[in-house]
Motif scaffolding. Structure first.
Motif, PDB file in Angstrom:
ATOM      1  N   HIS A  37      33.076 -60.119  20.937  1.00 47.14           N
ATOM      2  CA  HIS A  37      33.673 -59.646  19.639  1.00 47.14           C
ATOM      3  C   HIS A  37      35.179 -59.703  19.646  1.00 47.14           C
ATOM      4  O   HIS A  37      35.980 -60.210  20.767  1.00 47.14           O
ATOM      5  N   SER A  44      33.756 -54.027  18.698  1.00 50.43           N
ATOM      6  CA  SER A  44      32.836 -53.828  19.446  1.00 50.43           C
ATOM      7  C   SER A  44      31.601 -54.797  19.098  1.00 50.43           C
ATOM      8  O   SER A  44      31.695 -55.908  18.371  1.00 50.43           O
ATOM      9  N   ARG A  45      30.386 -54.759  20.036  1.00 49.76           N
ATOM     10  CA  ARG A  45      29.258 -55.462  19.940  1.00 49.76           C
ATOM     11  C   ARG A  45      28.506 -55.471  18.754  1.00 49.76           C
ATOM     12  O   ARG A  45      27.830 -56.336  18.392  1.00 49.76           O
ATOM     13  N   ASP A  65      30.133 -54.871  24.589  1.00 44.74           N
ATOM     14  CA  ASP A  65      31.587 -54.207  24.394  1.00 44.74           C
ATOM     15  C   ASP A  65      32.240 -54.849  25.675  1.00 44.74           C
ATOM     16  O   ASP A  65      31.865 -54.397  26.892  1.00 44.74           O
ATOM     17  N   SER A  69      36.864 -51.748  25.379  1.00 46.99           N
ATOM     18  CA  SER A  69      36.185 -51.521  23.872  1.00 46.99           C
ATOM     19  C   SER A  69      34.996 -50.820  23.801  1.00 46.99           C
ATOM     20  O   SER A  69      34.228 -50.984  24.694  1.00 46.99           O
ATOM     21  N   GLY A  70      34.604 -50.461  22.385  1.00 45.72           N
ATOM     22  CA  GLY A  70      33.330 -49.842  22.205  1.00 45.72           C
ATOM     23  C   GLY A  70      33.146 -48.917  23.057  1.00 45.72           C
ATOM     24  O   GLY A  70      33.979 -47.898  23.506  1.00 45.72           O
ATOM     25  N   GLU A  71      31.790 -48.875  23.765  1.00 42.91           N
ATOM     26  CA  GLU A  71      31.369 -47.959  24.595  1.00 42.91           C
ATOM     27  C   GLU A  71      31.595 -48.272  26.023  1.00 42.91           C
ATOM     28  O   GLU A  71      31.077 -47.449  26.944  1.00 42.91           O
ATOM     29  N   SER A  72      32.332 -49.437  26.193  1.00 43.73           N
ATOM     30  CA  SER A  72      32.376 -49.922  27.489  1.00 43.73           C
ATOM     31  C   SER A  72      33.484 -49.034  28.241  1.00 43.73           C
ATOM     32  O   SER A  72      34.338 -48.557  27.638  1.00 43.73           O
TER      33      SER A  72
END
Length: 289
Positions: A37, A44-45, A65, A69-72
């Motif tokens: 991404h 995010s993914r 992710d 970023s995102g939920e990582s």
């Protein structure tokens, strides 16, 4: 085989000391495609999953992710070298010798870096609305200044591509301000939904644009990429214009450039059927089935 089959994977993996949220779908014995991404600290993914999910009928599609970023997890460093190493560790985790490497926008930077660092691992390269250097960044600033879609505050214009944010709240206001620039056909409801779905990591974004990008220039290395390469871009992309993709296509031997006439920064979402057909035709011509 489709998304939701028993071979799907969704979970957290420890990758090079970071906890990354990873998803894989499609036949396990099919050719693998890893999609990166864009927008570190904002992306995010979810976009690669939506854009490349349809390819799970013929490919093992892996999205994630990126660190920061995102939920990582927010485990530094947030460098191109580290993000490339994370891609390779994900490849190794799933046991694939070679992959189709795909990436859009900033994810395209990492896809290019991966192809340069690990040429033996890349069967084909799919790029979308990306660049090999920062030579065209000034055009994004000019587009933001002159757009007739909305009035973008000067403080937001001053921060385009700079990585100068002091909090997640501030980068959220910035994202809200510039979202109207992204699609060829502006849809305020879509912007609102995208804003609501975004997880903000301002330190990642600062590192990406404040530390990584000032030294980013892959042009001298692009001729070393020998795998089949597809370069796609929206005709009306405000952030990474057609000229930036042309540079990549000119420097990678035998690269194919496709311009999507009715798209901005996201032809994979604005013209999805044409985008998917273009990618499938390219992978077929490259003998990847």
């Amino acid at each position: 085989m489709t998304i939701g089959s028993p071979t799907d994977f969704s979970g957290r993996l420890t990758i090079n000391g970071a906890e990354l949220v990873v998803e894989a779908f499609g036949p396990e014995d099919a050719p693998a495609m890893i999609v990166h991404h864009g927008a570190p600290g904002l992306g995010s993914r979810s976009e690669p999953r939506r854009s490349f999910g349809p390819f799970a009928d013929r490919f093992r599609v892996i999205v994630f992710d990126a660190r920061g970023s995102g939920e990582s997890s927010d485990d530094e460093p947030f460098t191109h070298e580290q993000w490339v190493a994370d891609v390779d560790a994900i490849r190794a985790h799933f046991g694939y010798e070679r992959i189709v490497m795909a990436g859009g926008s900033y994810g395209g930077f990492i896809a290019l870096e991966y192809a340069i660092a690990h040429p033996e691992r890349v069967a084909a390269l799919v790029l979308r609305d990306t660049a090999a250097d920062t030579a065209h960044d000034h055009l994004a600033v000019e587009r933001a200044k002159t757009t007739d879609r909305t009035v973008i505050p000067q403080w937001a214009i001053d921060r385009i591509g700079t990585g100068r944010f002091e909090s997640n709240d501030q980068i959220r206001e910035y994202w809200k301000a510039i979202l109207p620039l992204y699609d060829h056909q502006h849809d305020p409801a879509k912007d609102a939904a995208r804003l609501a779905a975004t997880r903000f990591h301002y330190r990642t974004h600062n590192a990406a644009f404040g530390q990584n990008m000032p030294k980013y220039d892959l042009k001298p290395k692009l001729p070393t990429i020998t795998c089949p390469t597809l370069v796609t871009v929206g005709r009306h992309d405000w952030r990474t214009p057609v000229a930036a993709s042309q540079v990549i296509a000119d420097l990678i031997p035998d690269a194919r450039l496709v311009v999507f006439e009715h798209s901005g920064h996201s032809p994979q979402l604005e013209e999805p059927e044409l985008f998917q057909r273009t990618v499938r035709d390219f992978l077929d011509s490259a003998g990847i089935r």
